[in-house]
Design an enzyme around this catalytic site. Structure first.
Site, short mmCIF file in Angstrom:
data_model
loop_
_atom_site.label_atom_id
_atom_site.label_comp_id
_atom_site.label_asym_id
_atom_site.label_seq_id
_atom_site.Cartn_x
_atom_site.Cartn_y
_atom_site.Cartn_z
N ASP A 71 8.38 25.58 14.86
CA ASP A 71 8.02 26.49 15.84
C ASP A 71 8.39 25.17 16.79
O ASP A 71 8.62 24.20 16.40
CB ASP A 71 6.43 26.51 15.78
CG ASP A 71 5.68 27.03 16.78
OD1 ASP A 71 6.40 27.29 17.65
OD2 ASP A 71 4.77 26.81 17.23
N SER A 72 7.92 25.68 17.96
CA SER A 72 8.17 25.04 19.08
C SER A 72 6.93 23.96 19.16
O SER A 72 7.37 22.68 19.38
CB SER A 72 8.50 25.16 20.57
OG SER A 72 7.12 26.14 20.50
N CYS A 108 8.65 30.63 16.04
CA CYS A 108 8.79 30.52 17.32
C CYS A 108 9.04 31.38 17.66
O CYS A 108 10.24 32.53 17.59
CB CYS A 108 8.80 29.94 17.89
SG CYS A 108 9.10 29.33 18.88
N GLU A 121 -3.44 25.31 25.00
CA GLU A 121 -3.74 24.54 24.63
C GLU A 121 -4.51 22.94 24.73
O GLU A 121 -5.15 22.63 23.73
CB GLU A 121 -1.83 23.44 25.28
CG GLU A 121 -0.71 24.62 24.21
CD GLU A 121 0.73 23.59 23.84
OE1 GLU A 121 -0.07 22.57 23.96
OE2 GLU A 121 0.31 23.96 22.92
N CYS A 135 3.46 36.05 20.91
CA CYS A 135 3.22 34.64 21.32
C CYS A 135 2.33 33.76 20.36
O CYS A 135 1.99 34.29 20.05
CB CYS A 135 3.61 34.24 22.40
SG CYS A 135 3.25 32.64 22.99
N HIS A 165 1.05 31.65 20.98
CA HIS A 165 -0.73 30.82 20.51
C HIS A 165 -1.25 32.32 21.23
O HIS A 165 -2.78 31.55 21.58
CB HIS A 165 -0.61 30.78 22.10
CG HIS A 165 -0.10 28.69 22.11
ND1 HIS A 165 1.37 29.23 21.73
CD2 HIS A 165 -0.18 27.49 22.12
CE1 HIS A 165 2.04 27.38 21.80
NE2 HIS A 165 0.93 26.35 22.21
N1 DGL Z 1 6.29 28.87 20.25
C1 DGL Z 1 5.78 29.68 21.26
C2 DGL Z 1 6.26 31.40 21.73
O1 DGL Z 1 5.53 31.56 20.15
C3 DGL Z 1 4.99 29.31 22.98
C4 DGL Z 1 5.16 28.04 22.81
C5 DGL Z 1 5.91 27.82 23.79
O2 DGL Z 1 6.62 27.85 24.77
O3 DGL Z 1 6.86 26.57 23.29
O4 DGL Z 1 6.96 31.41 22.45
#
Ligand code: DGL
Length: 284
Positions: free
Chosen positions: A17-18, A80, A157, A197, A199
Site C-alpha cells: 500500500d502507499s 492500495c 490520517e 479507497c 482509508h
Molecule cells: N491507499 C490509497 C488508496 O487506496 C489512499 C492513500 C493515498 O492516496 O496514497 O487509494
C-alpha cells in the site's frame, strides 16, 4: 474436516500500500487466512498516491513489490486502490508471482450487493480519474457514478474518524454523489456505495449515518481476502469459524518513512499491535 482449512505450507503473502491504509485489507486477510505469514510494505515517504500520475504510481509500486518479492513474498496483494487502478498491469508484468488487486473484488462485491444494478463509487482523485471501477462495474452490467473524495484521506490520517468536520465534508461529498440535480444520469436511486479507497472503511459508521438510508456500503477488503483464499485454494475462515483459528501469523512491516510513526499509526489502522517495523530506503 478441520484439515481442509490448512494451507499446504505457510505461504508468505506480500501486501502493498502507499501507507497505512492498506492495513484495513491486511486485517481482513488475517481474519480470513490466519494460517499464512504476511509482509506488509507501506510507502509512507511517498504517500499520497491519490494525487499522483499513473507513471509515478507505477514506478513506485513496481519498486515496492520487487522489494516484497526479494523478502520472500509468494503472492502479492495490492491493497492500495490507487495503485491497483493505475498500475495493476505494470505491477503484474514486473512481478514473478500472482498479483491480486482490490478493484475487481470490490466491483464484484458491489455488483452482488446491488439489486438495482446502480452503484456510486468513491475514491481518490487518481482512482476516480482512471475509471478503473467504472470499467469493472460496467463489465458486470452495473451503472456507475464516480465521485472523488480527496479530503477523506488526510482527515482519517488525522484521526478525525468521528469528527464534525469529517461529517460535514462527507455530507457535501455524498449529497453531490447521490444528487439528482448535478448529474444527467438516472443514478439518484443507486443502492450501493462502494468504498474505493483503503482509508474509507475507518469512517464507515460516519458514512452510514450520512449516506441515504437504503444504501448498502461495500468495501473491497473482505472480498479481496476471499479472492486470495480462492487463489491459494484454501478454505477461508467464515465469521462463524474465526474463533477456531489455529495459525499465529507472522507479521513483518516495511515502511519508507519513520518506523516509529508507522508503528503508532499502523496500530490504529490495523486494530492490533504493529511491532516488527523495518525502515526501508528505496532508491529512486
Ligand atoms: N491507499 C490509497 C488508496 O487506496 C489512499 C492513500 C493515498 O492516496 O496514497 O487509494
Amino acid at each position: 474436516m478441520p484439515n481442509s482449512r490448512k494451507p499446504r505450507h505457510r505461504v508468505k503473502i506480500g501486501v502493498f500500500d502507499s501507507g497505512v491504509g492498506g492495513l484495513t485489507v491486511l486485517r481482513a486477510l488475517l481474519d480470513r487466512i490466519p494460517d499464512a505469514d504476511y509482509l506488509y510494505f507501506g510507502d509512507t515517504a511517498r504517500l499520497p498516491y491519490g494525487s499522483k500520475s499513473a507513471a509515478t504510481v507505477a514506478h513506485y509500486a513496481v519498486g515496492a513489490v520487487r522489494y516484497l518479492q526479494e523478502q520472500g513474498a509468494e503472492l502479492l496483494v495490492i491493497a492500495c486502490n490507487t495503485a491497483t487502478a493505475l498500475a495493476l498491469d505494470e505491477i503484474k508484468a514486473a512481478a514473478g508471482v500472482e498479483v491480486i488487486g482490490v478493484v475487481e473484488p470490490g466491483a464484484e462485491a458491489a455488483a452482488a450487493a446491488s439489486r438495482k444494478r446502480k452503484v456510486v463509487v468513491i475514491g481518490t482523485d487518481a482512482t476516480i480519474r482512471s475509471h478503473a471501477y467504472r470499467r469493472a462495474l460496467e463489465a458486470r452490467k452495473v451503472a456507475v457514478r464516480e465521485k472523488a473524495c480527496p479530503l477523506f484521506v488526510p482527515l482519517v490520517e488525522e484521526g478525525w474518524v468521528e469528527h464534525p468536520v469529517t461529517e460535514q465534508v462527507a455530507k457535501i461529498y455524498l449529497s453531490e454523489a447521490f444528487s439528482p440535480e448535478v448529474h444527467s444520469d438516472d443514478m439518484p436511486d443507486a443502492d450501493v456505495l462502494l468504498l474505493g479507497c483503503t482509508h474509507y472503511p475507518l469512517i464507515k459508521p460516519l458514512l452510514r449515518r450520512v449516506a441515504p438510508e437504503p444504501v448498502a456500503i461495500v468495501d473491497s477488503a473482505e472480498s479481496t481476502a476471499l479472492d486470495v483464499a480462492r487463489q491459494l485454494q484454501i478454505e477461508s475462515l467464515s465469521s462463524s469459524t474465526r474463533s477456531e483459528r489455529r495459525g499465529v501469523p507472522q507479521l513483518k512491516f516495511f515502511a519508507t518513512d519513520s518506523a516509529e510513526k508507522f508503528r503508532i499509526m499502523g496500530t490504529r489502522f490495523l486494530g492490533l499491535p504493529v511491532e516488527d517495523v523495518v525502515h526501508v530506503d528505496l532508491k529512486e
